[in-house]
Design a protein around this motif. Structure first.
Motif, PDB file in Angstrom:
ATOM      1  N   LEU A 177      13.720  -9.083  46.725  1.00 21.22           N
ATOM      2  CA  LEU A 177      12.468  -8.724  46.053  1.00 21.22           C
ATOM      3  C   LEU A 177      12.130  -7.251  46.264  1.00 21.22           C
ATOM      4  CD1 LEU A 177      10.078 -11.729  46.885  1.00 21.22           C
ATOM      5  CD2 LEU A 177      11.290 -11.312  44.743  1.00 21.22           C
ATOM      6  N   PHE A 178      12.504  -6.734  47.437  1.00 17.79           N
ATOM      7  CA  PHE A 178      12.108  -5.373  47.814  1.00 17.79           C
ATOM      8  C   PHE A 178      13.271  -4.379  47.810  1.00 17.79           C
ATOM      9  CE2 PHE A 178       8.769  -8.037  49.568  1.00 17.79           C
ATOM     10  CZ  PHE A 178       7.619  -7.294  49.326  1.00 17.79           C
ATOM     11  N   GLU A 179      14.365  -4.730  47.160  1.00 13.76           N
ATOM     12  CA  GLU A 179      15.547  -3.870  47.140  1.00 13.76           C
ATOM     13  C   GLU A 179      15.262  -2.476  46.597  1.00 13.76           C
ATOM     14  OE1 GLU A 179      20.037  -5.654  46.636  1.00 13.76           O
ATOM     15  OE2 GLU A 179      18.673  -5.749  44.939  1.00 13.76           O
ATOM     16  N   ASN A 180      14.351  -2.394  45.637  1.00 11.72           N
ATOM     17  CA  ASN A 180      14.076  -1.117  44.979  1.00 11.72           C
ATOM     18  C   ASN A 180      12.947  -0.323  45.634  1.00 11.72           C
ATOM     19  OD1 ASN A 180      15.967  -1.381  42.713  1.00 11.72           O
ATOM     20  ND2 ASN A 180      14.660  -3.095  42.117  1.00 11.72           N
ATOM     21  N   ILE A 199       9.180  -9.210  54.451  1.00 13.50           N
ATOM     22  CA  ILE A 199      10.429  -9.984  54.381  1.00 13.50           C
ATOM     23  C   ILE A 199      10.551 -10.899  55.592  1.00 13.50           C
ATOM     24  CG2 ILE A 199      12.949  -9.812  54.474  1.00 13.50           C
ATOM     25  CD1 ILE A 199      12.585  -7.128  52.868  1.00 13.50           C
ATOM     26  N   SER A 200      10.261 -10.339  56.767  1.00 16.51           N
ATOM     27  CA  SER A 200      10.358 -11.112  57.995  1.00 16.51           C
ATOM     28  C   SER A 200       9.374 -12.280  57.998  1.00 16.51           C
ATOM     29  CB  SER A 200      10.097 -10.190  59.196  1.00 16.51           C
ATOM     30  OG  SER A 200      10.182 -10.899  60.409  1.00 16.51           O
ATOM     31  N   ARG A 201       8.162 -12.023  57.526  1.00 17.74           N
ATOM     32  CA  ARG A 201       7.142 -13.078  57.525  1.00 17.74           C
ATOM     33  C   ARG A 201       7.447 -14.156  56.490  1.00 17.74           C
ATOM     34  NH1 ARG A 201       1.387 -10.222  59.139  1.00 17.74           N
ATOM     35  NH2 ARG A 201       1.980 -10.062  61.329  1.00 17.74           N
ATOM     36  N   LEU A 202       7.938 -13.745  55.344  1.00 22.12           N
ATOM     37  CA  LEU A 202       8.340 -14.747  54.349  1.00 22.12           C
ATOM     38  C   LEU A 202       9.442 -15.645  54.899  1.00 22.12           C
ATOM     39  CD1 LEU A 202       8.366 -12.604  51.072  1.00 22.12           C
ATOM     40  CD2 LEU A 202       6.842 -14.528  51.577  1.00 22.12           C
ATOM     41  N   THR A 203      10.360 -15.037  55.650  1.00 21.53           N
ATOM     42  CA  THR A 203      11.443 -15.807  56.278  1.00 21.53           C
ATOM     43  C   THR A 203      10.884 -16.803  57.289  1.00 21.53           C
ATOM     44  OG1 THR A 203      12.953 -13.928  56.017  1.00 21.53           O
ATOM     45  CG2 THR A 203      13.593 -15.636  57.595  1.00 21.53           C
ATOM     46  N   GLU A 204       9.982 -16.318  58.149  1.00 18.81           N
ATOM     47  CA  GLU A 204       9.424 -17.205  59.170  1.00 18.81           C
ATOM     48  C   GLU A 204       8.572 -18.307  58.556  1.00 18.81           C
ATOM     49  OE1 GLU A 204       6.581 -17.252  63.144  1.00 18.81           O
ATOM     50  OE2 GLU A 204       6.919 -15.364  62.091  1.00 18.81           O
ATOM     51  N   MET A 205       7.776 -17.959  57.552  1.00 21.53           N
ATOM     52  CA  MET A 205       6.892 -18.961  56.938  1.00 21.53           C
ATOM     53  C   MET A 205       7.675 -20.057  56.227  1.00 21.53           C
ATOM     54  SD  MET A 205       3.505 -16.945  55.574  1.00 21.53           S
ATOM     55  CE  MET A 205       4.345 -15.893  54.404  1.00 21.53           C
ATOM     56  N   ASN A 206       8.947 -19.806  55.985  1.00 22.07           N
ATOM     57  CA  ASN A 206       9.796 -20.794  55.331  1.00 22.07           C
ATOM     58  C   ASN A 206      10.653 -21.568  56.330  1.00 22.07           C
ATOM     59  OD1 ASN A 206      10.547 -21.832  52.723  1.00 22.07           O
ATOM     60  ND2 ASN A 206      12.558 -20.933  53.030  1.00 22.07           N
ATOM     61  N   SER A 207      10.421 -21.304  57.622  1.00 25.10           N
ATOM     62  CA  SER A 207      11.235 -21.955  58.655  1.00 25.10           C
ATOM     63  C   SER A 207      10.701 -23.334  59.011  1.00 25.10           C
ATOM     64  CB  SER A 207      11.277 -21.089  59.916  1.00 25.10           C
ATOM     65  OG  SER A 207      10.018 -21.090  60.555  1.00 25.10           O
TER      66      SER A 207
END
Length: 411
Positions: A344-347, A387-395
Motif C-alpha cells: 500500500l505504501f510502496e510509492n 504497516i507494523s500496526r496493520l500486521t499486528e492488528m491482523n495477528s
C-alpha cells in the motif's frame, strides 16, 4: 521499578527477552524512576490538598503558589523505529509509579485534542495557553505522551509556548516518538517558529535513541484474519460485517466527537461500523472524529483501502491517523484493500529515500514511477508504523485479546 518488573515478566514468559537496545533503554527508565522517587516532594508529584477545586478556579488558586520553577528532574524523550518496544517500555515504567501521584499517560493525538478543547473554553483570556498549562500541570506533574509526531501547523505553533509554561510549572515529560528531536516537524510550514520548542525539549529531557533489529509486533502469528486483498470484495466484507453484528439490523446514526461535532455512520450495529474508505479518509476528518467513532464502536469494517501515491497523499495521512486511533483503542479492523500493507505504501518515500532511488527495472516506465511517487518525510517515516500496526492488528494474538476484552465488557 521498571527493571525489576521487566525481569519478572521475562522470567514469567510474558515478554520475549529483549535485546541490548531495550536493556539500555530500561537503564534510562530505571534511572528516571529512581530520581522521581527520591525527589517526589520537590517535584510536587502528590496531589494538591485543594484538589476539590476545579477547572479555572483551581488554576487561579495555584497562581498564589510557587510557580515558574523547573523540576529538579529532567524527563526522557525516547525515539526510534517502529516495533522496538518504546510504548511497551514507557507503559511498564508508568505502571510502576505510585498510583496516587499526579501522572498522566496519553497519546499525542488525545493530548492535542484536549489542549484545543481547553483553548476554546478559555477564549478571551489574555494568555489562554498559560491557563491551559496551569490546568494540565495541576492534573499531572508527570506527563507521559506516546507517539509524539507533529504534522499540523496549528499544533506546531502552540507547542513552544505551551511547553514553556508546562516546564516552567515544573512538569516532567516522558515521550516516545519515531523522530529524533531535531527531526520533529521537518519540512513543516513556518518551522522556524517551532525550532525554539526543540531547544526547550532537549534542555528539559534526556534524549535516548532505542533501536532494534527486530520488529516485535511482527513476531506475532500473522494470519489472513480480517484483511482481504482484492478490489472487488465488497460483498465478502458486507458478509463478514453481518456475521459480526449477528442478529442485529444495521442502522444509520450520528456519534458525537469533540466540541459539539458529529460524525455520521451510515451503517452501524452491535458495536460494529461499516464505512467505504472514501467516507473516512477522503473527507476533511481527523483524529477527533476517529476517536469519537471508537468511543461508540469496537470494530470498523473499512472497504477499499487504495494503494497510496502522490495523488491521494491527503487520504494517506488520514489513514495513518485512523490506524493509530484504532490501535490505541485496541479496536478491531476488518477491511478490503488493493494490496498487502507493505505494498500500500510502496510509492511513499522520504526525501533521502527518493535521492537514493535507482531507475526501476520493472515493465513500468521510470516516468510513470516518478508520477506515482510521493516524496514526503512525515508520511515516509509514519508508514513503517502503520504497516507494523496493520500486521499486528491482523495477528491471532491481537484478535484474541480483542475478543477477551469484548467478552469482559459484556459480562
Amino acid at each position: 521499578g521498571p527493571l525489576v518488573e521487566y525481569t519478572r515478566r521475562v522470567n514469567a514468559g510474558e515478554l520475549v527477552d529483549g535485546d541490548d537496545y531495550q536493556l539500555n533503554t530500561l537503564g534510562e527508565l530505571q534511572r528516571l524512576y529512581d530520581e522521581l522517587v527520591q525527589n517526589a516532594v520537590a517535584c510536587r508529584l502528590d496531589p494538591y490538598t485543594s484538589s476539590e477545586k476545579s477547572g479555572r478556579s483551581r488554576w487561579l488558586w495555584s497562581r498564589f503558589m510557587q510557580q515558574n520553577s523547573y523540576s529538579p528532574v529532567k524527563g526522557l524523550y525516547l525515539y526510534g523505529g517502529v516495533g522496538t518496544g518504546k510504548t511497551m517500555l514507557m507503559d511498564l515504567f508508568y505502571n510502576q509509579l505510585p498510583s496516587n501521584w499526579r501522572k498522566k499517560r496519553i497519546h499525542f493525538h488525545d493530548f492535542m485534542l484536549s489542549v484545543h478543547s481547553r483553548l476554546q473554553m478559555h477564549k478571551g483570556v489574555s494568555d489562554p495557553l498559560e491557563v491551559v498549562a496551569g490546568e494540565l500541570s495541576d492534573e499531572a506533574m508527570l506527563l507521559c505522551i506516546d507517539e509524539f509526531m507533529v504534522t499540523d501547523v496549528a499544533d506546531a505553533l502552540i507547542l513552544n509556548r505551551l511547553f514553556k509554561h508546562l516546564f516552567g510549572n515544573g512538569v516532567i515529560l516522558v515521550a516516545t516518538s519515531n523522530r529524533a528531536p531535531d527531526k520533529l516537524y521537518e519540512g513543516g510550514l513556518q518551522r522556524d517558529l517551532f525550532l525554539p520548542f526543540i531547544s526547550t525539549l532537549k534542555e528539559r529531557c534526556v534524549s535516548h535513541e532505542i533501536g532494534s533489529s527486530v520488529d516485535y509486533r511482527k513476531m506475532t502469528s500473522a494470519e489472513k484474519g480480517f484483511y482481504f486483498v482484492g478490489k472487488h470484495l465488497s460483498g465478502l466484507l458486507k458478509q463478514k460485517f453481518q456475521q459480526l453484528i449477528g442478529d442485529a439490523t444495521p442502522f444509520s446514526q450520528d456519534v458525537e466527537v469533540v466540541m459539539g461535532r458529529k460524525l455520521h455512520v451510515a451503517m452501524g450495529g452491535n458495536g460494529c461500523a461499516y464505512f467505504p474508505f472514501e467516507e473516512l479518509c477522503d473527507r476533511p476528518l481527523g483524529a477527533a472524529d476517529y476517536m469519537g467513532l471508537f468511543k461508540n464502536f469496537h470494530t470498523l469494517a473499512l472497504e477499499g483501502i487504495p494503494i497510496f501515491t502522490v495523488s491521494n497523499k491527503t487520504a494517506a495521512y488520514r489513514f495513518v491517523t485512523l490506524v493509530d486511533v484504532i490501535y490505541d483503542n485496541r479496536a478491531r479492523l476488518v477491511c478490503t484493500a488493493e494490496a498487502a500493507p507493505v505494498e500500500l505504501f510502496e510509492n511513499i518515500v522520504t526525501v533521502a529515500d527518493a535521492q537514493n532511488l535507482a531507475p526501476r527495472t520493472s515493465s513500468r516506465s521510470r516516468k510513470h514511477d516518478v508520477v506515482d511517487l510521493c516524496v514526503d518525510n512525515e508520511l515516509g517515516f509514519a508508514k513503517d508504523r502503520t504497516i507494523s500496526r496493520l500486521t499486528e492488528m491482523n495477528s491471532r494474538e491481537y484478535l484474541e485479546q480483542h475478543s477477551l476484552a469484548l467478552a469482559r465488557q459484556l459480562k
